[in-house]
Every structure is written in C-alpha cells, then in structure tokens.
Design an enzyme around this catalytic site. Sequence first.
Site: not given
Length: 751
Positions: A373, A461
């Site tokens: 990420d 997310y």
Amino acid sequence: MSLAFGWAAVILLLQTADTASAVTTPHDKARIFADLSPQEIKAVHSFLMSRKELGLESSKNLTLAKNSVFLIEMLLPKKKNVLKFLDEGRKSPVREARAIIFFGAQDHPNVTEFAVGPLPRPCYVQALSPRPGHHLSWSSRPISTAEYDLLYHMLNRAITPLHQFFLDTTGFSFLGCDDRFLTFTDVAPRGVESGQRRSWLIVQRYVEGYFLHPTGLEILVDHSSTDVQDWRVEQLWYNGKFYNSPEELAQKYAVGEVEAVVLEEVVLEDPLPGATEQPPLFSSYKPRGEFHTPVTVAGPHVVQPSGPRYKLEGNVVLYGDWSFSYRLRSSSGLQIFNVLFGGERVAYEVSVQEAVALYGGHTPAGMQTKYIDVGWGLGSVTHELAPGIDCPETATFLDAFHYYDSDGPVLYPRALCLFEMPTGVPLRRHFDSNFKGGFNFYAGLKGYVLVLRTTSTVYNYDYIWDFIFYPNGVMETKMHATGYVHATFYTPEGLRHGTRLQTHLLGNIHTHLVHYRVDLDVAGTKNSFRTLKTKLENITNPWSPSHSLVQPTLEQTQYSHEHQAAFRFGQTLPKYLLFSSPQKNRWGHRRSYRLQIHSMAEQVLPPGWQEERAVTWARYPLAVTKYRESERYSSSLYNQNDPWDPPVVFEEFLRNNENIENEDLVAWVTVGFLHIPHSEDVPNTATPGNCVGFLIRPFNFFEEDPSLASRDTVIVWPQDNGLNHVQRWIPENRDCLVSPPFSYNGTYKPV
C-alpha cells in the site's frame, strides 16, 4: 557527479547552512520532526520549477512524456544529529525536503529523488542515492492521476466494440453520458517480471460501493510506454474464459458463443430531497432490517466538562508524564518521535512502515493481487475524520498537507485527531474483603488513555491507525481494518479462494500484514535484547521429601547478533521480549521495556518467491537490528510496481549480522491476520476482531507503578457509623454534563 537524467550541472554545491535559531519551548525543538508547512512545500516546488535544467511541467498535463514533481515531504535528518540537538544543545540540523521527480521527457525515462534545502528558503538540490546495488526503475513508479486519466481514455476507445455487450449484460456502459457508466479497479503487481507495466483491470458498475459490483469482465492492459499510442489491450477474461481482444469477445458474443451473464437490474436512487426512495443496494450503508434500540435515545458519548487535560504545542503532545512529537508522512503514514515518559526517552521513533494485502482468486485479477500500500500513497490518503464517529466530538482535529501527485500542497482537513477517553475498565482496582460481609478498603484508578488517530483509505480498504498512551508508562499501537472487501466475479471454481457473498460476487481470501519500526531507546541508546520464558522443573518437595513438585522457573536468553534475533513465522516467538539498558533499578534488575505483540499473522509467500522479495520483512513477526541510517525504511513507493527488483529489500538489513549487545537497537514488528470474507462483510468489514498491534510496557524500568502519580485514584474506607469515607484527589465536579455523585457501599449479605 553523473546522474541518470544526464544534467549534472543542476546540482548546486552549497555548504550546509546554519539554520539554528533560538529555542524557547518544546514546540521549537520538536519542529525538527514536523511535516512541511504549506509555505515550505510551495517554496520547494517554486525552487524546483525555477530550475530550467529540470524542464518541469505540471503534473496534471495529460502525457507521461514529461518531467514533473510527484512528491514533496520532509526529509528526516540523521538521528545522531537530532539527539545532539535535543540532548546536548547543539545547533539544529538543516531542514530539508525530499522531492521525487518523474523524468519522462527523455530517451531513457527515470525516477530520481532529491534533497532540497535549506528550508524555508531552498537554494540547493542534491540527488539522493538508492541503497547500494539498487536503482529506481521507471516502471516501478506509482501510477499518477494523469496516467489513470490516459488509461481510462485509452480503454474507452479500445473497448468500443463491446458497447452493446455491456448494455445487454450490465445495463451500463463506458460510453454512456448518463449516470449508468462503468469504471474499473486496477490491481498490482503489474506484470510477471521486472520492467513490465501490465495491469489487470476489474470492470465494475459505478454505483454506491462499486467495489462489490464486478461485471465478470477483466482486462489486461500494457501501458509500459510513455507514448499512449503504444498502449494496448492484451487479453480479456469474461466469466471463466479468456479472449485475445475486445473484437474477439464482441464477435463471439454476437453469434452466441459467449456464456453471457445478465446482471440484475440496479435502480439508481436520486439523491435530491423529495425524490422517491428506492430500496438500498446491498452495498449501501443505508440502514435496513429491524433495529430494537430506541431511535429517540442517543447513544453515550465522551464529554470534557472542564476541557482537555492534554496540551498540544505545534506537533508536540503533552499528556501527564508523556510527551512526543508526531508526523504524518505523505508516503508511508503516521509516525511519532522523541517519546518521553517522566522526561526520560522511551523511544526515538515508532512508525508505520508498510501495509500489504495478499490475495488468492480464480480470476486473473484475483490471483494477481498483492497490494503493497505504500505504492498507492498510504500516507497521503488521510481523509477527513467525522466527529462522533471516527473520533469523539471532544477530540482536537488536526489538518494535514500533502504534496502527492499534485502541483502544490493539498489540504486534508481533520486528517488526524487527538483525544482522551475513558477506557471503561479501571487501570487498577482491588476490593479488600474482610470475609465477614464487609471490606477493609476498596481502591481503584480510573482508566483513561490518550489516543492519536488517523486513517488511510486505500481505495476499497480503510485502515484506522492508533497510538495509545496509558498513565502507567505503557504505549499501545493498533490498526483496525474496515471498508469494502476486494471482490471479484463469482464462479463455482472461485470457492477455493473465497466466499460467495451475493449472486455474482466472490469475496477473495487475503492476509493483511502491517510492518512497524520501533526504535526503542530505553534509558539511553545503548540497549540489549533478551527474552524470558518459563521452564518446568521437577524437584523433590523440600518439606515433604517423599513427594515431587513441578513448578515453573525463569529462563533467560541473551541475543548477541541480528541473526539470532530475527524470528521467522513458524518459529516460536518468546512471550517476554525485553529491550534492556545496562542501568539497573533500585531492586537490581536491568531497566527494560517489554514488547508485547498481538497478532494472528502467518507467512503467506515462500521465501524468495518472485514478488516476495518486496516484502521480505513479512518473514518475521520480529527482527531486531542495530540502528543504521541506511536502514530507515523497510519498504518504498516503488516496491509495489517492481516487486521482483525492489529498491528496498528488508532481508538485506540482516545480512551483516551485526552485534546487538549494548547498541542502538531497532525492533521491526509484523502484525496481521487472515481474512476469509463472510456474508457479514457486506456491505463493509467491521472493526471488531479485525484489529492487531503491539504494546511497549515498562518492565522493571521504574521502582513502582508510575501511575501512582495520577490523581484519578479513589479509595473508600468503611466507617463504624455506616457512612463510608471516600478519599479522592480530584474534586468531584458537578454540572449538567457530569455523572451522578459517586457512592460506594461495599457490603455483601444474604437476602
């Protein structure tokens, strides 16, 4: 000096400037850890744009064949210089920025990082070298907004033959001018080997919670070139079968050779007031179903009748005996520095390094997905926090400024929050029974903590990041995972890799892993690492020699080198992980802090397996290394898109197997959990049970519990006249927001 972009003349050789100034408050000194101000970001950007040799353009120009600034953030000075400044009164290190420039307007495009300074008036730029033996490849750069725009336009053209196919099967279109249009989610890594930029795109209907609305079509696009004309669709996957081109799929569909799935009709709701209300989509947050709690009664919430008990001075937080500085690093996320308790440093740095989610699936996008990420801007997607939901209404909300894929500082309002809250459980308590229906005394210390919080929303997310401070010298680090699951189109074969959540929806199995850097300085920088565990001994009972006795004994292990203190998954990790000073407390024990890890993580990729090279830290729930400036970060912006040859490989930190006795030590902590999606993950994954982290706890660091200094203690003494004496050190405050008066009986008797 020779640089990859071929213009060595741009480097201005300037002597380090003396930017030291008078220091009068903690805020002044802590500015050394502060993120860049909007003015500093603008100064760096203006300075870079003024360098004609760089040939910089706006990052928004719709071309990749350009030179543009991608990121500007504070460049942390060397620790030894910072400590000399903080502890010895030396001059402040020069304040610098880290700038990343994409050089696409040349024959051999490259990515180069620079140090720009001194701030606030920069006048030099110097190239920052990658770790020895590594480079920053052009294909490893994060995707920019301009590249996404170009990708969408290219896709629009390339899949024109599928317009009727989309209308028939989804009721939506890429070419539609109304609100029934299609979008896509791209996955990474982008290809199967270094140098590639080939992305699988999941085509979805653009509705509320579009992550849960795949159409069954996935598209592989090669977008490696800086010339968009060279981009092409390489393959398509639809409902279990591969096709070589949009034309092939369209032709086979037209003659009935495609097993088409017609998706259920989606009724789009008009958001304007007065519009007819439609049944909510399954992916919607709108309430439905029975709710048995009275809606006329508000839930409990935190109040502060007398205001906050913490202080905020710039980027310094003061709370009880705690003080620390914070920073929200645009590339990787929340960091705290110079963590002191009672004026004594406990940790130099505790910081988020990386978050990954590694998936399995039946569709090509599902099986390809290994999200790293930081490569998606983990620290810059810190969107606004909602009072009363994300943080209590009483919180102090703090703005952030990021320069990430932009042309100037971007304000992220209320990106962080700081608040004190009751824990709902006492920090300590005891009821001292007299075993005659009464008590000798009752004592308890109210449980309060200070929380520093931010979030990262990386597309589907949401990560909630907390640093939590207790009054007894304990600090806790937590990550809650929530948001939408990463989902693909349901096929029966997909059940080996996930759970069917709706008619055409598969929630893919995945593992979340988060990596932290914990630079503990326990009573100084000279620390050692040791562990304690128990071992059972079988001895002759000394007061009854004819019998044996089994009891636990303490077994200590001292670790002298890095290899010994690198614990792999699958290996038993001792429960007591101690970082110890040579100093001893009053009782003769080494002053220590204990690292206590709360995690359900397991190893998810075989060591050395292709993309695993980008996340070699995920081999270890804990690794302890000697501090090195060249080992500041365990990941990078580039590991996602070139995991096969990443510029940062954590495993290399361990190769020299350095001594870790009486050295400046860093603990690298991996926490995480396996997530097998289930129907209750619709519409969103909930936070309960999806939380991992660790604590650092004093272990013989003090002579007694330091929370004894707290005045939140209450002691109740029984009196002969029946009226118990309540002893407290903070007056009972009375106004309309405060709970009823305190009372305590303490007796127990038959009825």
